[in-house]
Write a protein that holds these residues in place. Structure first.
Motif, mmCIF file in Angstrom:
data_model
loop_
_atom_site.group_PDB
_atom_site.id
_atom_site.type_symbol
_atom_site.label_atom_id
_atom_site.label_comp_id
_atom_site.label_asym_id
_atom_site.label_seq_id
_atom_site.Cartn_x
_atom_site.Cartn_y
_atom_site.Cartn_z
ATOM 1 N N SER A 170 6.767 -3.950 -2.694
ATOM 2 C CA SER A 170 5.625 -3.505 -1.897
ATOM 3 C C SER A 170 5.123 -2.137 -2.359
ATOM 4 N N HIS A 171 5.828 -1.551 -3.328
ATOM 5 C CA HIS A 171 5.395 -0.306 -3.953
ATOM 6 C C HIS A 171 6.122 -0.180 -5.295
ATOM 7 N N THR A 172 5.720 0.800 -6.104
ATOM 8 C CA THR A 172 6.373 0.959 -7.408
ATOM 9 C C THR A 172 7.600 1.878 -7.308
ATOM 10 N N SER A 173 7.890 2.378 -6.097
ATOM 11 C CA SER A 173 9.038 3.291 -5.957
ATOM 12 C C SER A 173 10.383 2.701 -6.401
ATOM 13 N N PRO A 174 10.627 1.361 -6.310
ATOM 14 C CA PRO A 174 11.903 0.862 -6.837
ATOM 15 C C PRO A 174 12.134 1.228 -8.306
ATOM 16 N N TYR A 196 2.666 -5.733 -4.090
ATOM 17 C CA TYR A 196 2.197 -6.836 -3.232
ATOM 18 C C TYR A 196 2.400 -6.502 -1.767
ATOM 19 N N ARG A 197 1.408 -6.783 -0.956
ATOM 20 C CA ARG A 197 1.553 -6.597 0.499
ATOM 21 C C ARG A 197 0.769 -7.667 1.220
ATOM 22 N N ARG A 198 1.281 -8.003 2.408
ATOM 23 C CA ARG A 198 0.614 -9.036 3.187
ATOM 24 C C ARG A 198 -0.610 -8.452 3.884
ATOM 25 N N LEU A 210 -2.598 -2.245 -7.836
ATOM 26 C CA LEU A 210 -1.836 -1.449 -8.801
ATOM 27 C C LEU A 210 -1.442 -0.114 -8.196
ATOM 28 N N GLN A 211 -0.263 0.352 -8.546
ATOM 29 C CA GLN A 211 0.170 1.696 -8.180
ATOM 30 C C GLN A 211 0.655 2.402 -9.435
ATOM 31 N N ILE A 212 0.626 3.715 -9.366
ATOM 32 C CA ILE A 212 1.239 4.510 -10.435
ATOM 33 C C ILE A 212 2.288 5.392 -9.785
ATOM 34 N N GLU A 213 3.534 5.192 -10.175
ATOM 35 C CA GLU A 213 4.647 5.965 -9.639
ATOM 36 C C GLU A 213 4.960 7.102 -10.607
ATOM 37 N N GLY A 214 5.367 8.214 -10.054
ATOM 38 C CA GLY A 214 5.826 9.317 -10.899
ATOM 39 C C GLY A 214 7.143 9.840 -10.356
ATOM 40 N N PHE A 250 5.162 11.745 5.977
ATOM 41 C CA PHE A 250 6.536 11.228 5.983
ATOM 42 C C PHE A 250 6.685 10.007 5.078
ATOM 43 N N PHE A 251 7.685 10.033 4.243
ATOM 44 C CA PHE A 251 8.164 8.847 3.522
ATOM 45 C C PHE A 251 9.675 8.894 3.604
ATOM 46 N N PRO A 252 10.350 7.748 3.773
ATOM 47 C CA PRO A 252 11.814 7.785 3.933
ATOM 48 C C PRO A 252 12.524 8.333 2.703
ATOM 49 N N PHE A 253 11.891 8.218 1.532
ATOM 50 C CA PHE A 253 12.581 8.575 0.279
ATOM 51 C C PHE A 253 12.226 9.957 -0.236
ATOM 52 N N THR A 254 11.368 10.699 0.504
ATOM 53 C CA THR A 254 11.078 12.078 0.106
ATOM 54 C C THR A 254 11.237 12.984 1.327
ATOM 55 N N GLU A 255 11.663 14.208 1.067
ATOM 56 C CA GLU A 255 11.840 15.183 2.141
ATOM 57 C C GLU A 255 11.780 16.587 1.558
ATOM 58 N N MET A 282 -2.869 10.582 -3.142
ATOM 59 C CA MET A 282 -1.500 10.075 -3.333
ATOM 60 C C MET A 282 -0.544 10.478 -2.219
ATOM 61 N N GLY A 283 0.578 9.731 -2.142
ATOM 62 C CA GLY A 283 1.706 10.106 -1.318
ATOM 63 C C GLY A 283 2.742 10.717 -2.247
ATOM 64 N N ALA A 284 3.475 11.719 -1.751
ATOM 65 C CA ALA A 284 4.393 12.415 -2.647
ATOM 66 C C ALA A 284 5.442 13.178 -1.849
ATOM 67 N N GLY A 285 6.349 13.817 -2.540
ATOM 68 C CA GLY A 285 7.336 14.656 -1.860
ATOM 69 C C GLY A 285 8.506 14.975 -2.764
ATOM 70 N N PHE A 305 10.952 15.602 -7.653
ATOM 71 C CA PHE A 305 9.823 15.194 -6.815
ATOM 72 C C PHE A 305 9.296 13.848 -7.309
ATOM 73 N N ALA A 306 8.596 13.154 -6.402
ATOM 74 C CA ALA A 306 8.065 11.823 -6.731
ATOM 75 C C ALA A 306 6.676 11.699 -6.133
ATOM 76 N N PHE A 307 5.898 10.826 -6.706
ATOM 77 C CA PHE A 307 4.546 10.593 -6.159
ATOM 78 C C PHE A 307 4.107 9.169 -6.484
ATOM 79 N N GLY A 308 3.158 8.683 -5.676
ATOM 80 C CA GLY A 308 2.639 7.343 -5.904
ATOM 81 C C GLY A 308 1.160 7.326 -5.575
ATOM 82 N N MET A 309 0.361 6.756 -6.502
ATOM 83 C CA MET A 309 -1.085 6.702 -6.225
ATOM 84 C C MET A 309 -1.662 5.349 -6.580
HETATM 85 N N1 PHE Z 1 5.689 4.445 -2.313
HETATM 86 C C1 PHE Z 1 4.751 5.170 -1.448
HETATM 87 C C2 PHE Z 1 3.688 4.159 -0.980
HETATM 88 O O1 PHE Z 1 3.575 3.112 -1.510
HETATM 89 C C3 PHE Z 1 4.088 6.300 -2.179
HETATM 90 C C4 PHE Z 1 5.057 7.375 -2.568
HETATM 91 C C5 PHE Z 1 5.664 7.367 -3.807
HETATM 92 C C6 PHE Z 1 5.351 8.406 -1.681
HETATM 93 C C7 PHE Z 1 6.560 8.369 -4.160
HETATM 94 C C8 PHE Z 1 6.225 9.408 -2.008
HETATM 95 C C9 PHE Z 1 6.839 9.378 -3.240
HETATM 96 O O2 PHE Z 1 2.937 4.456 -0.067
#
Ligand code: PHE
Length: 340
Positions: A170-174, A196-198, A210-214, A250-255, A282-285, A305-309
């Motif tokens: 559901s995101h590229t974070s994996p 993919y999301r419903r 499409l997402q771009i993870e960093g 808030f994202f569970p995987f960033t703080e 983007m979301g990030a943290g 740090f990580a980000f997704g756009m």
């Molecule tokens: N995976 C988050 C999303 O799909 C975006 C994100 C990526 C947020 C990496 C923080 C860090 O919304």
């Protein structure tokens, strides 16, 4: 003796007719060949047929049969040559005054261009590219990313499951976890890919996008590195006057987590410059220590740090497109506007 002469003459005519047919370069020439051999009055083969009455009765059947065979063979050859001449590139009916047909030139899809541009900027900053599977497990998509399965983000309402605990990511974070499992720090990766999301297919949502993870992980990575890297990216992508804002989120995987917004300066057609509204890009943290622990990293020593756009959203803003679906329709008249 006497019956071999008309038969020989027939076979000779047959050869003659077949080569004339092969040489006919346009439909008009082919018609002339038809008249010359099969024409009722002047046709050479028709003339031999007329002689049938003059040969002795016992020779007539053999000669008649051969005459019919030759007539049919020639008629068939004319017909098939006619089809070739009438087809594309065939006959002499070219209208040389017509404008030339425009050649199709391929180009990258506008969303692919956006990914390539974004990737190009991070590559200059020392990132490498990574990827992971689109069908992944609950572990990589949620649990390893500090997201319990009863968290709203893990809700079956949004996630498309294949079987049991296997889902379409559901995101590229994996890709964060898959990369950290394979490589030791320092990590600096960009991972574009399908997610993919419903969601209902409408102007602002597509169930596949499409997402771009960093991800950056190393010793001594701080919040300053996080802000400076993303602000630098924004200024390289949108221009040096771009303002960047980090909003707590808030994202569970960033703080801590943030949503990153940009305010661009655009030049109007009359040359005046104008600031746009704030746009979320983007979301990030900072990577949550639990995620680093799950990857087997020492979270006392390493930070990151990580980000997704969403590149389609960014392409939408860039080109003033108001409906995401137009990127999926693959209407070449729409897409060709973005060819470069
Ligand atoms: N995976 C988050 C999303 O799909 C975006 C994100 C990526 C947020 C990496 C923080 C860090 O919304």
């Amino acid at each position: 003796m006497s019956e071999t002469q008309p038969i020989d003459a027939l076979r000779h005519l047959e050869q003659e007719a077949l080569s004339a047919i092969a040489e006919a370069a346009e439909e008009r020439a082919l018609e002339e060949v038809r008249v010359a051999y099969l024409g009722r009055k002047e046709g050479k083969i028709s003339a031999v047929m007329r002689l049938l009455g003059t040969v002795p009765a016992e020779e007539r059947p053999a000669l008649g049969q051969e005459a019919n065979r030759v007539k049919e063979a020639v008629a068939r050859a004319i017909e098939s040559r006619g089809r070739i001449l009438a087809g594309p590139g065939g006959g002499g009916h070219h209208d040389l005054t017509l404008p030339a047909r425009r050649a199709w030139k391929g180009a990258r899809h506008p969303v692919t261009q956006t990914i390539d541009d974004i990737w190009g900027i991070f590559r200059q900053m020392g990132f490498t590219r990574a990827r992971g599977p689109e069908a992944d497990s609950e572990w990589y998509n949620f649990v390893a990313l500090n997201t319990p399965l009863d968290h709203p983000a893990a809700d079956e309402q949004d996630t498309l499951y294949l079987v049991d605990s296997v889902l379409l990511r559901s995101h590229t974070s994996p890709v964060q976890m898959r990369t950290m499992e394979k490589h030791d720090p320092p990590i600096r990766i960009i991972a574009p890919g399908w997610v993919y999301r419903r969601d209902t297919y409408d102007a602002t949502h597509t169930p596949v996008f499409l997402q771009i993870e960093g991800l950056v992980v190393d010793e001594g990575i701080t919040f300053v590195d996080f802000k400076a890297t993303l602000a630098e990216f924004a200024r390289r992508y949108w221009g040096p006057d771009t303002q960047v804002r980090f909003r707590p989120s808030f994202f569970p995987f960033t703080e801590p987590s943030a949503e990153v917004d940009v305010k661009r300066v655009i030049t109007r057609p009359d040359g005046t410059r104008q600031e746009t509204d704030w746009l979320e890009i983007m979301g990030a943290g900072m990577v949550d220590p639990n995620v680093l622990d799950n990857a087997g990293y020492d979270s006392e020593r390493f930070t990151g740090f990580a980000f997704g756009m969403g590149p389609a959203r960014i392409a939408k803003l860039k080109h003033g497109v108001d409906d995401l679906r137009t990127f999926f329709d693959d209407d070449v008249r729409f897409l060709s506007q973005f060819a470069r």
